[in-house]
Scaffold this active site. Structure first.
Site, PDB file in Angstrom:
ATOM      1  N   HIS A  70       0.876  -1.180   0.000  1.00  0.00           N
ATOM      2  CA  HIS A  70       0.000   0.000   0.000  1.00  0.00           C
ATOM      3  C   HIS A  70       0.908   1.223   0.000  1.00  0.00           C
ATOM      4  CE1 HIS A  70      -3.057   2.868   1.184  1.00  0.00           C
ATOM      5  NE2 HIS A  70      -3.983   1.920   1.189  1.00  0.00           N
ATOM      6  N   ARG A  95      -6.201  10.318  -0.303  1.00  0.00           N
ATOM      7  CA  ARG A  95      -5.928  10.796  -1.675  1.00  0.00           C
ATOM      8  C   ARG A  95      -7.223  10.941  -2.462  1.00  0.00           C
ATOM      9  NH1 ARG A  95      -2.757   6.370  -3.718  1.00  0.00           N
ATOM     10  NH2 ARG A  95      -3.077   5.370  -1.694  1.00  0.00           N
TER      11      ARG A  95
HETATM   12  O1  MEZ Z   1      -9.070  -2.212   0.088  1.00  0.00           O
HETATM   13  C1  MEZ Z   1      -8.193  -1.671   0.767  1.00  0.00           C
HETATM   14  O2  MEZ Z   1      -7.073  -2.154   0.889  1.00  0.00           O
HETATM   15  C2  MEZ Z   1      -8.487  -0.377   1.406  1.00  0.00           C
HETATM   16  C3  MEZ Z   1      -9.881   0.057   1.383  1.00  0.00           C
HETATM   17  C4  MEZ Z   1      -7.487   0.315   1.942  1.00  0.00           C
HETATM   18  C5  MEZ Z   1      -7.508   1.751   2.226  1.00  0.00           C
HETATM   19  O3  MEZ Z   1      -6.659   2.440   1.701  1.00  0.00           O
HETATM   20  O4  MEZ Z   1      -8.345   2.230   2.969  1.00  0.00           O
END
Ligand code: MEZ
Length: 533
Positions: free
Chosen positions: A320, A340
């Site tokens: 992420h 974002r």
């Molecule tokens: O699906 C995901 O990983 C999610 C919703 C993460 C996020 O950034 O909130």
């Protein structure tokens, strides 16, 4: 007073100085060619030396991170002569206490099965609980499951299994309705319609949310509903599965579980098993921090593989882009993509944008890593590097109070360390978030092993090589429901044979013959944070 040390404040001032100009500026998205080149150069999945092929089993040759290969090739906790006198019996055994396990248990019970749900830690200690930004479903007039399908396939680099994507997007609107019926409090407009937002790589606004604690709200209603259905569903905490049990016809007939407190082990006999054990972020591939909960140690992949369930896509992990990079106490914790989505831009130490903020996740993360490698990141006093997520822009764009209203958990998380994200940017760096691969799944929630069903992050194929935001909260419910229903139906007609652990003899022999000894007993159940020499 700022929570940032003076050397970081200098960069914060540069971010503030470029804000008026950036407000008028949209950074262009990348072409497909630019994305591919960036991924190859900077995404962790392309660091060949950090992966290896596994040497035994039905998916011999499948590449995966070294840390994962070591546990997949591990030795079992028990021997083939373990006493299989059952300590409990049920129709359907669900392994895992997150959203996939809970929804599977509910649907199995609704379809006439007696259910036992075992969970490693407490019921709800799972990545579901920690999911923030939202859940996708195409339920607006300008959207459709077909458009959702195209987004998912494009985001996954066209490597997804088509039937799985079809199941995902077709069930999605129904899943949202189901959650509402269970009492979930979604974000709504004053007229009662759903608030829906964009995520990275989505062509329509279809992210449904409950502020920035969507997963916790989903888990709240699922857990309540499971508890309402006791004693048809029995929940046993602190009892991870350590081995699956087959019968003499090769069907799954339960699992050996371990009492985490006493170490005692016992066999739970079942006519069907649903694996919903989540992912493996706590294996910290390539040393990355993680958003995952403490029990995320890839147990399901280990358990299923030992009984010869094929694996797939494990050469692909999701980082992420926005894990917290400062302060150190929350290193790697999720800063939702919703930040974002609401308008925060990503900027380097000079306050300059270097990437469109909502590229697909793998591309966005690779762009962050490139910017840091170029020396344009901000270095914290402990040596962690990161880039700025300019959160105050959200209030500037949408009006004061928006951040507090839409992201209350995030505001509180940073306020604990003296950082006011409504006024100052936050420092972020990619964090290990999700395993795109796992055990190969079929659209009805079954696997190639009779009696074994799976749901959620343990499974492979839905997202191809890159998952889009909001499709994992969706996946756990779509395939949790499908696996629950179909496991119950299977349990009504199956004729179980004699339980045996003969597969362990075969497994141990294969390891010996291949000369494999990783020195690991697996599933490892909990991460190892002991200091290494
Ligand atoms: O699906 C995901 O990983 C999610 C919703 C993460 C996020 O950034 O909130």
């Amino acid at each position: 007073m700022s929570g940032y040390p003076p050397e970081m404040q200098e960069s914060v001032r540069m971010v503030e100085a470029t804000r008026p100009r950036r407000l008028k500026e949209t950074f262009p998205t990348m072409s497909l060619e630019e994305r591919e080149a960036l991924l190859k150069a900077y995404h962790p999945d392309y660091k060949d030396e950090t992966f290896r092929a596994i040497r035994v089993g039905v998916s011999k040759g499948q590449r995966m991170p070294h840390e994962l290969a070591d546990v997949v090739e591990g030795r079992p906790h028990i021997g083939p002569d373990f006493d299989l006198t059952p300590i409990a019996e049920t129709d359907v055994l669900v392994i895992g206490g997150g959203g996939a396990g809970a929804s599977a248990a509910l649907l199995a019970q609704e379809n006439g099965a007696k259910v036992i749900l075992v969970t490693k830690l407490r019921f709800g200690d799972a990545n579901t609980m920690m999911a923030q930004g939202g859940i996708q479903a195409a339920d607006r007039p300008n959207d459709s499951p077909t458009i959702h399908y195209l987004d998912v396939i494009g985001g996954g680099h066209f490597t997804n299994v088509p039937e799985l994507v079809e199941a995902l997007v077709m069930d999605a609107p129904f899943v949202i309705k189901w959650l509402e019926e269970l009492g979930m409090m979604f974000d709504k407009e004053p007229d009662g319609t759903m608030v829906e937002a964009h995520g990275g790589g989505t062509s329509r606004k279809r992210m449904h949310s409950a502020r920035d604690y969507t997963g916790a709200e989903i888990m709240r209603v699922l857990r309540d509903e499971v508890r309402n259905r006791e004693p048809d569903i029995t929940v046993i905490d602190f009892s991870p599965a350590i081995e699956l049990v087959l019968d003499d016809k090769g069907q799954v007939v339960g699992a050996v579980v371990m009492n985490l407190e006493t170490g005692a082990k016992g066999y739970i006999q079942a006519k069907a098993v649903i694996l919903a054990t989540g992912g493996g972020g706590r294996l910290h591939y390539q040393g990355f921090p993680t958003t995952n909960h403490y029990g995320a140690t890839a147990d399901g992949v280990v358990l299923a593989y030992r009984i010869s369930a094929p694996l797939g896509y494990l050469e692909s992990m999701q980082y992420h882009p926005t894990g917290a990079a400062f302060p150190e106490q929350i290193l790697g914790q999720l800063v939702t993509e919703k930040v974002r989505g609401l308008g925060a831009q990503v900027v380097n130490k000079y306050g300059e944008q270097f990437v469109y903020p909502l590229e697909p996740r793998d591309v966005e993360s690779a762009a962050f890593l490139r910017e840091c490698a170029r020396g344009n990141g901000v270095v914290t006093p402990t040596g962690q590097v990161g880039v700025w997520l300019d959160s105050p822009m959200i209030d500037i764009i949408h009006g004061p109070g928006t951040i507090q209203r839409a992201l209350p958990a995030m505001v509180r998380q940073f306020a604990r360390f003296g950082i006011d994200m409504t006024k100052e940017p936050i420092l972020v760096y990619p964090t290990l978030h999700y395993q795109n691969g796992g055990v190969r799944l079929r659209a009805d929630g079954s696997t190639e092993i009779p009696g074994l069903f799976i749901a959620g992050e343990v499974s492979a194929g839905v997202h191809g090589h890159n998952r889009l935001m909001g499709n994992s909260l969706l996946e756990i419910l779509v395939f949790g429901r499908r696996s629950g229903r179909n496991a119950a139906l299977w349990s009504h007609q199956v004729k179980p044979g004699k339980p045996t652990l003969a597969h362990l003899e075969k497994w141990n022999r294969e390891l010996e013959e291949a000369g494999v000894n990783t020195g690991v007993v697996s599933p490892i159940l909990l991460p190892d944070y002991t200091r290494k020499k």
